[in-house]
Structures are given as C-alpha cells and as structure tokens.
Design a protein around this motif. Structure first.
Motif, PDB file in Angstrom:
ATOM      1  N   ILE A 142       4.978  33.124 -18.407  1.00  0.00           N
ATOM      2  CA  ILE A 142       5.654  34.108 -19.250  1.00  0.00           C
ATOM      3  C   ILE A 142       6.607  33.226 -20.179  1.00  0.00           C
ATOM      4  O   ILE A 142       7.273  32.432 -20.038  1.00  0.00           O
ATOM      5  CB  ILE A 142       6.762  34.975 -18.801  1.00  0.00           C
TER       6      ILE A 142
ATOM      7  N   ARG B 224       1.735  35.282 -20.718  1.00  0.00           N
ATOM      8  CA  ARG B 224       2.335  36.404 -21.424  1.00  0.00           C
ATOM      9  C   ARG B 224       3.508  36.248 -22.074  1.00  0.00           C
ATOM     10  O   ARG B 224       4.175  35.162 -22.065  1.00  0.00           O
ATOM     11  CB  ARG B 224       2.606  37.471 -20.093  1.00  0.00           C
TER      12      ARG B 224
ATOM     13  N   ASP C  91       2.152  33.299 -12.443  1.00  0.00           N
ATOM     14  CA  ASP C  91       2.354  34.221 -13.752  1.00  0.00           C
ATOM     15  C   ASP C  91       3.290  33.153 -14.876  1.00  0.00           C
ATOM     16  O   ASP C  91       4.447  33.033 -14.487  1.00  0.00           O
ATOM     17  CB  ASP C  91       3.196  35.430 -13.346  1.00  0.00           C
TER      18      ASP C  91
END
Length: 280
Positions: A191, A222, A189
């Motif tokens: 970010i 993100r 993930d």
C-alpha cells in the motif's frame, strides 16, 4: 490481501513501514498503526530497524516517559531495536544481520498478534531483510515528483510511467526472498499512502494522481490517502502520543477542527489497510 481481525487470531501479522527516501513520515505512520492496534486490545510488538536514526525508538521512549510523568496508563508494545552489524567482513555482517532479524521476528511474533517494523530511510541490508518479512508493506510517499522518483521514472510531458524506480525493484526482490522463505503462493499487500496532500486540487496533485494510478497498475500496489502537513503530528512526538491517544492521555488539549480532520485521516488510512479502529 488485507490485514483482518480473523487473520490475526490465527497467526501474528507483520506490518512493515518502508520507503528508501527519508522524511516521508514512516515513523509517524508506524506509531499510529501501533496505537490503533493497542487501543483495540491486541498484543502488539514494534521492531526498529532504523536504530541509528531511532525515531520510532525515541517515540516509544517519549511515550513511556509521558505515562510515568503524568501518571496515566497508555498501552505499550513489546519492543526491540537492531543496529547494523559492525563486522568488517561484508558477508559475515550480512549473515549476522539476517540472523538477528530472524530471531527478533520469531520471538516477537510468537508472543504477539501484530508486529510493526520500521525500516531505514535509505537502502540498507537491514531494511531489505525487514521488507522480506512483510504481510503488509506500507510506503508513505510525499505527494511530490521528487519523492515519486524512487518508485518510477515519469515522462515530464505526459506524466506517464517510463520505468519502475530503484525502490520498486527493492520491493520486487523482497517479495522473491519472502516467497523462497514461506512459499511461492504467498506474497504481501503493498500500500502506497500519499502524504502531505495539498488542501487544494492543484495541477501537480492531478499529475501525481495520474502517475501513481498508472504505476499502481504496472507494479502492483494499492493506494491510500495519507496525512496532511499538520503541526499536531510533530507536537505529539514529544510526548510519544498519537491522535488516537488524546482522550486516554488526558492532555487537556482541546480538539480543534484541524485535530478532528487529522484524526479522520488516520482512521481513513486504517480502514483502507484493513485495521480495526477503536473509538477515541
């Protein structure tokens, strides 16, 4: 995929803080991740792969000195730091670096719930290795087109993304290395947190918002609001403290509105990432 408490119970999670550009707030971000997890009772380890600059190493040393000087208890992470190999043979040096990082990661994750890795603010083999171990990659980014340039080339008239930048390529390559190690169906993930956001909604801020949003869709990360430019972050470094430690540390510092706002910024970031936040 975000880091959750349930995931942490099954296997140690690795949070890497990385950006090829220095001065973006990597070590401050890493230290607040560490403090948040420690304050929630997790076993936490820290690995400094930027041991020449050694900001995280100094941060933790300052924290230890503060607890001894003031006689207060603050939780500390397990800690290790790795300097680049000095082997003159480039191939051998890379092999040594890779082996030492693998050993440290395996040892620290075996004994802890979370491992937070701080990486160099420049392109280096150690930094690339560190990125390849991420479950979550956090990239602090100053809210400026000067800093955005490492992520993407932007059209100066439309602010549209022309092509991904050199750091985005490094992240892509790190994902490929990680996939070969742990399986093609597992990625991390990513970010991007925008630091030093202005207090007023400026034309530059609007343009950055447009460019970062377009880039997020294109290369797959993100976004999260980061930390404003506040003196408190620099002051806390000298004692190895974070905004989440002030009550436990009994510093006597009165919480101003600026301090409260800064702490809320930290909490907002932790919630977006998926990390627990203890009351402090």
């Amino acid at each position: 995929m975000s880091v959750t408490m349930e995931q942490a119970e099954d296997t140690a999670r690795i949070i890497v803080v990385g950006n090829e550009k220095g001065g973006s707030g990597k070590s401050t971000t890493a230290m607040h991740m560490i403090a948040a997890l420690l304050n929630n009772g997790y076993r936490v380890a820290a690995l400094d792969l930027d041991a020449r600059q050694a900001t995280l190493s100094h941060y933790l040393a300052n924290r230890k000195n503060f607890t001894e000087r003031k006689g207060v208890h603050l939780p500390m992470p397990a800690f290790d730091a790795i300097l680049p190999s000095t082997n003159a043979d480039r191939v051998a040096a890379k092999a040594e670096d890779e082996a030492r990082v693998a050993e440290a990661v395996n040892r620290l994750t075996a004994q802890n719930d979370f491992l937070v890795i701080d990486t160099p603010g420049s392109d280096s083999f150690l930094g690339r290795i560190g990125h390849s171990y991420a479950d979550v990659l956090i990239t602090p980014l100053n809210d400026s087109f000067v800093d955005l340039d490492i992520l993407a080339a932007v059209n100066p008239e439309t602010y549209e993304v022309a092509r991904p930048g050199q750091y985005a390529q490094i992240v892509f390559e790190s994902k490929m290395i990680r996939a070969k190690r742990v399986g093609m169906n597992r990625t991390f993930d990513w970010i991007v947190m925008r630091n030093r956001l202005g207090q007023l909604d400026s034309k530059n801020q609007q343009a950055m918002e447009k460019a970062v949003t377009a880039l997020a869709r294109r290369i797959g990360f993100r976004t999260a609001p980061g930390f404003s430019e506040r003196v408190i972050f620099r002051e806390l470094f000298l004692d190895g403290l974070t905004l989440l430690d002030l009550r436990k540390a009994k510093t006597g510092v009165r919480m101003s509105m600026s301090h409260v706002a800064a702490r809320q910024e930290v909490r907002n970031l932790l919630q977006i990432i998926g990390l627990p936040v203890a009351e402090s």
